[in-house]
Design an enzyme around this catalytic site. Structure first.
Site, PDB file in Angstrom:
ATOM      1  N   HIS A 140      -4.897  32.520 -62.279  1.00  0.00           N
ATOM      2  CA  HIS A 140      -5.297  33.303 -63.458  1.00  0.00           C
ATOM      3  C   HIS A 140      -4.387  34.531 -63.608  1.00  0.00           C
ATOM      4  O   HIS A 140      -3.850  34.797 -64.701  1.00  0.00           O
ATOM      5  CB  HIS A 140      -6.757  33.731 -63.298  1.00  0.00           C
ATOM      6  CG  HIS A 140      -7.270  34.649 -64.362  1.00  0.00           C
ATOM      7  ND1 HIS A 140      -8.036  34.210 -65.420  1.00  0.00           N
ATOM      8  CD2 HIS A 140      -7.132  35.980 -64.533  1.00  0.00           C
ATOM      9  CE1 HIS A 140      -8.332  35.234 -66.194  1.00  0.00           C
ATOM     10  NE2 HIS A 140      -7.809  36.321 -65.675  1.00  0.00           N
ATOM     11  N   GLU A 141      -4.186  35.277 -62.516  1.00  0.00           N
ATOM     12  CA  GLU A 141      -3.360  36.482 -62.590  1.00  0.00           C
ATOM     13  C   GLU A 141      -1.875  36.146 -62.713  1.00  0.00           C
ATOM     14  O   GLU A 141      -1.121  36.864 -63.368  1.00  0.00           O
ATOM     15  CB  GLU A 141      -3.611  37.358 -61.360  1.00  0.00           C
ATOM     16  CG  GLU A 141      -5.029  37.897 -61.246  1.00  0.00           C
ATOM     17  CD  GLU A 141      -5.448  38.727 -62.454  1.00  0.00           C
ATOM     18  OE1 GLU A 141      -4.573  39.324 -63.112  1.00  0.00           O
ATOM     19  OE2 GLU A 141      -6.650  38.767 -62.764  1.00  0.00           O
ATOM     20  N   HIS A 144      -0.950  35.837 -66.273  1.00  0.00           N
ATOM     21  CA  HIS A 144      -0.710  37.146 -66.882  1.00  0.00           C
ATOM     22  C   HIS A 144       0.696  37.632 -66.551  1.00  0.00           C
ATOM     23  O   HIS A 144       1.450  38.063 -67.430  1.00  0.00           O
ATOM     24  CB  HIS A 144      -1.704  38.179 -66.339  1.00  0.00           C
ATOM     25  CG  HIS A 144      -3.092  38.070 -66.881  1.00  0.00           C
ATOM     26  ND1 HIS A 144      -3.360  38.011 -68.226  1.00  0.00           N
ATOM     27  CD2 HIS A 144      -4.297  38.041 -66.255  1.00  0.00           C
ATOM     28  CE1 HIS A 144      -4.671  37.942 -68.404  1.00  0.00           C
ATOM     29  NE2 HIS A 144      -5.263  37.955 -67.225  1.00  0.00           N
ATOM     30  N   ASP A 151      -6.472  37.425 -71.429  1.00  0.00           N
ATOM     31  CA  ASP A 151      -7.797  36.906 -71.101  1.00  0.00           C
ATOM     32  C   ASP A 151      -8.470  36.295 -72.325  1.00  0.00           C
ATOM     33  O   ASP A 151      -8.279  36.754 -73.454  1.00  0.00           O
ATOM     34  CB  ASP A 151      -8.679  38.023 -70.543  1.00  0.00           C
ATOM     35  CG  ASP A 151      -8.252  38.453 -69.158  1.00  0.00           C
ATOM     36  OD1 ASP A 151      -7.928  37.570 -68.341  1.00  0.00           O
ATOM     37  OD2 ASP A 151      -8.224  39.664 -68.888  1.00  0.00           O
TER      38      ASP A 151
END
Length: 903
Positions: A140-141, A144, A151
């Site tokens: 998830h990170e 980014h 998000d």
């Protein structure tokens, strides 16, 4: 050039190589922490391969261990450092929080700066109920950081109303299931209550996800669910959800952004997954900081004046800037190189002064052999312990010689090369040393009578993460002062600094400037209190102990009848090892740029990991030829500033006087009559704090998010001053002479829409005529029932007459209201709105973010029950009522006729 691949993470053949994870020096030694870090990335590699549909995994990872930990025979790092790591393990950004997050200051599709994990996040298994498994969260990170997606949830807007008159959770995909739960006083018997004004749930309602799901997406919403293994794509993307992904990426799904990134644009999936193996890990540890100054003393650089300025700046570095316990050596060169000082460890002020005594005092020959200086520097470094890995070279030169003969050797040496390029004639290849070894790049214009060289030397700091021992530049003032005139300024020493505070003045002509300095208590210092070097025109004063907090006033008076440049530099260090000093970091979005493409200047102002708001930030851009340009930067969430109030100030940079090198310096200050509170709000891209789950029909709630503790606040009363060098960049393709207006207004990114009194009320920050400068000529506003129609066919959507709206100057707030055509579905009216700004030569900005306005029309209250009637039920009731009316009328008519006939 390929030799420098180790300086950054690269994707080769479906595998990421060279990912760097660094542990902060303040993190206590813990072998288990390293094991958890490796477990997380190993697990993440498997999930990443599946999530990218066979396109990527992690092949090799380097973990940088702080020098404060015990030496255990770890490998020496080469170009890796804490400040340039992809992942950092450090104390929390705030004492109550373990939210993993990514510092992501750029627009959609742009890479972030780093991922931050806390030691407690890695050690505490109980947090996996809140954030999910560590490997899934890492993916998830990573999305980014690497691909610039956002998000798909929104803590500020957890619910929204659909066009079908339904309240939905802000999520992607819509297949994720759960129940609504209310825990606050707004609830009625535990049920969520709808606000009749907004159509949304009242405060206190939350969505609790089912732990067992069938939904497979999305990682940017709920990566913690075991079924979720993919990113939302164009087929299941929820375009109605008011989340940052939709707002920042023009309603494109995360997978659409990811697969068009430079990593995957021309990269097909791996055909044979059997070659995918767990990542390899290298443990690296840097012990001592080893630095060699390599100084160009050739006459190509203005002779005696250059030597004087070089001596002033290098002396400042040795006496005030370089960290204690560092090893420092000195090499000079012109047509040949010479060792001035072998490695000495900086353990006292006497050692600093001894090193400074070896600085050059006279120029050399006409020619500058850069390779001779660099190769001799490696010899000096090797004499310390036989190794050059992780050492640093500070190259200061304006030389024009070719460096092909030593380039490969220098890059492969493992030494980090920081370059300070002087003048417009310097060889174009000099900066390549920095790019290929992960070093800093600086440029100093040929106007050597200002403080530029002093400033860049002040910016060469250790990148170990140990900010307590780093020098902090408080002030840099420089101006041409007329005969018998004075330079008078006020500088604030704030409570976070004050240790080893120096005031340093320089001048040009013989005879020292007249100096007066007053501390906040009124105590005065004059020339007799300063150490004055009449040969190199420097006066230096170190304040004993910790400098008093408050405003210091200094005056430099030119005692000669003719003008001369006077400068004042103020440096200090953190006052307290447990409280971080206010720090400033500056950089530009590109180090090489072609006109007319814009750049962005970024300045991060923080105390530890907490952003500082409300500062006045000015960037000074100096070209190699011409006068410097000033830019005021903002943290307002408009124009180039992606996130409001995150402590990252920015501004577009697009107008250049010519081709060549440019330097960046920033001044930051806050007024003394205010209180500055570091912000606890998590503005950056972070993992969702999961409130709980539904499992086997039962709700299992997680502990509430810890609330802020006022005692944890590091409040700073009064103002502060900071100055920082932000490196250099190169501009090309600038046309000669006057050029046409080619710059459009910048994109509006903060458009907001709401409905009041049956009108749509819009608000946004005004762009400029040229990006975020000046004043636009007008706006084109359009509406639609769908966001995609606005995005893909803007000119075919409904036009809104905004001729009465006169644009404000860039940076000011705009408001406009209009009455729309009705888009009604049930009790809800939803309108999507977008804007394009137009300048005076009809250049259009990019389409703004697409805003959504929702009007809720409350249903009529029922006095008897809350039963909802469908359309068919209502129709049957109507027909039944009509039948009764008709039957009654017919009977009455028949009876009336019968009575008349009988009469």
């Amino acid at each position: 050039l390929a030799a420098a691949a180790e300086a950054a993470t690269v994707l080769r053949g479906g595998g990421y190589e060279g990912l760097v994870a660094a542990v902060h020096p303040r993190v206590g030694e813990d072998a288990e922490l390293l094991a958890r870090l490796q477990e997380m990335i190993t697990e993440a590699s498997f999930h990443l391969f599946n999530a990218t549909r066979g396109r990527a995994h992690f092949r090799s990872v380097k973990i940088l261990i702080p020098p404060t930990w015990t030496e255990k025979g770890y490998e020496a790092p080469k170009h890796e450092s804490y400040d340039t790591a992809d992942v950092i393990v450090a104390p929390p950004y705030w004492k109550h929080g373990d939210d993993p997050y990514t510092l992501q200051p750029g627009a959609c599709g742009q890479t972030g700066k780093y991922i931050h994990f806390t030691p407690n996040f890695l050690a505490n298994d109980n947090l996996m109920d809140i954030y999910g498994s560590r490997g899934r969260l890492f993916v998830h990170e990573w999305a980014h950081l690497r691909w610039g997606v956002f998000d798909e949830y929104d803590s500020e807007r957890p619910f929204y109303v659909t066009a079908r008159n339904q309240v939905k959770v802000t999520r992607c995909s819509s297949d994720v299931t759960g129940i609504y739960v209310c825990e606050k006083n707004s609830c009625t018997e535990g049920s969520c209550v709808i606000n009749k004004l907004t159509g949304l749930f009242k405060e206190g309602c939350t969505f609790i996800h089912d732990r067992n799901q069938t939904a497979v997406s999305s990682i940017m919403y709920m990566q913690s669910l075991s079924s979720v293994a993919e990113f939302c794509d164009e087929h299941n993307h929820n375009r109605e959800a008011p989340n940052l992904q939709n707002q920042m990426c023009d309603y494109r799904s995360t997978w659409e952004v990811i697969k068009n990134s430079p990593d995957f644009k021309n990269n097909p999936p791996v055909t044979n997954s059997s070659y995918i193996t767990p990542p390899s890990f290298s443990l690296l540890q840097k012990r001592d900081r080893v630095i060699c100054l390599v100084l160009d003393i050739s006459k190509t650089l203005s002779g005696d004046n250059w030597i004087k300025r070089l001596h002033q700046a290098a002396e400042l570095y040795l006496l005030q800037i370089v960290e204690e316990y560092s090893y420092v050596g000195i090499v000079t060169f012109s047509h040949r190189a010479e060792i001035k000082a072998y490695m000495r460890q900086v353990v006292s002020d006497d050692v600093r002064k001894q090193l400074a005594s070896h600085l050059p005092a006279a120029p050399g020959s006409e020619r500058a052999d850069i390779c001779a200086g660099l190769q001799l520097a490696l010899e000096v470094i090797r004499k310390k312990d036989g190794n050059t890995y992780g050492s640093e070279i500070v190259l200061v030169t304006g030389g024009q010689d070719s460096m092909k003969k030593c380039f490969s050797d220098m890059v492969n040496s493992g030494s980090i090369i920081h370059t300070i390029t002087v003048g417009s004639s310097a060889a174009k290849e000099i900066e390549h040393f920095s790019k290929e070894t992960g070093g800093l790049m600086f440029f100093v214009p040929e106007r050597l009578d200002f403080s530029d060289l002093l400033d860049v030397f002040s910016g060469i700091l250790s990148r170990s993460g140990d900010t307590f021992n780093q020098s902090i530049q408080i002030e840099s003032a420089s101006d041409s002062i007329g005969g018998y005139k004075e330079l008078r300024r006020t500088v604030t020493i704030d409570s976070t600094v004050g240790r080893e505070t120096f005031f340093v003045a320089t001048w040009q002509t013989s005879g020292a400037a007249e100096i007066t300095l007053s501390d906040p208590s009124g105590k005065s210092y004059t020339n007799k209190d300063f150490d004055i070097d009449s040969v190199f025109h420097v006066a230096r004063l170190q304040i004993p102990g910790t400098a008093e907090t408050g405003e210091w006033i200094y005056t430099l008076t030119n005692i000669h009848p003719s003008p001369q440049v006077l400068t004042m530099m103020v440096t200090s260090r953190a006052a307290n090892s447990t409280i971080s000093a206010v720090a400033v970091k500056a950089h530009v979005s590109k180090d090489i740029n072609d006109y007319p493409n814009p750049m962005v200047v970024y300045v991060q102002v923080s105390q530890g990991f907490s952003p500082i708001l409300g500062a006045n930030v000015t960037a000074i851009i100096s070209p190699q030829n011409g006068d410097p340009v000033s830019l005021e930067l903002f943290d307002n969430g408009a124009g180039s500033d992606i996130v409001k109030n995150d402590g990252i100030y920015s501004k577009y940079l697009f107008s250049f006087p010519g081709n060549g090198r440019y330097s960046l310096k920033v001044h930051v200050h806050a007024s003394a009559n205010r209180t500055i509170v570091p912000q606890r709000a998590m503005s950056w891209s972070h993992a969702m704090y999961i409130p709980g789950y539904v499992e086997n029909g039962k709700i299992k709630m997680n502990p509430s998010r810890p609330s802020i503790i006022r005692n944890d606040l590091q409040i700073q009363r009064g103002g502060f001053h900071r100055t920082a060098a932000g490196g250099s960049f190169i501009i090309s393709a600038v046309p000669v002479g006057p050029y046409a207006d080619v710059f459009p207004p910048c994109k509006i990114i903060d458009l907001d829409a709401r409905i009041e009194d049956n009108k749509v009320v819009l608000s946004w920050t005004a762009p400029g005529d040229d990006f975020d400068k000046g004043q636009a000529a007008g706006y084109e506003i359009r509406t639609s029932e769908t966001p995609l129609e606005l995005r893909d066919n803007f000119y075919r959507t409904t036009f809104v007459n905004a001729s009465s709206l006169s644009p404000e100057l860039a940076g000011y707030k705009e408001m406009f209201a209009f009455k729309p055509e009705a888009f009604t579905a049930g009790n809800i009216s939803i309108i999507y709105v977008a804007i394009r700004a137009i300048d005076e030569v009809s250049h259009h900005s990019e389409l703004s973010n697409i805003a959504q306005a929702v009007m809720f029309i409350p249903p009529m209250d029922s006095p008897t029950s809350n039963v909802e009637f469908g359309v068919s039920t209502i129709l049957l009731l109507v027909f039944g009522l009509l039948s009764v009316v008709c039957l009654t009328g017919s009977t009455a008519f028949f009876l009336s006729k019968k009575k008349d006939k009988k009469t």
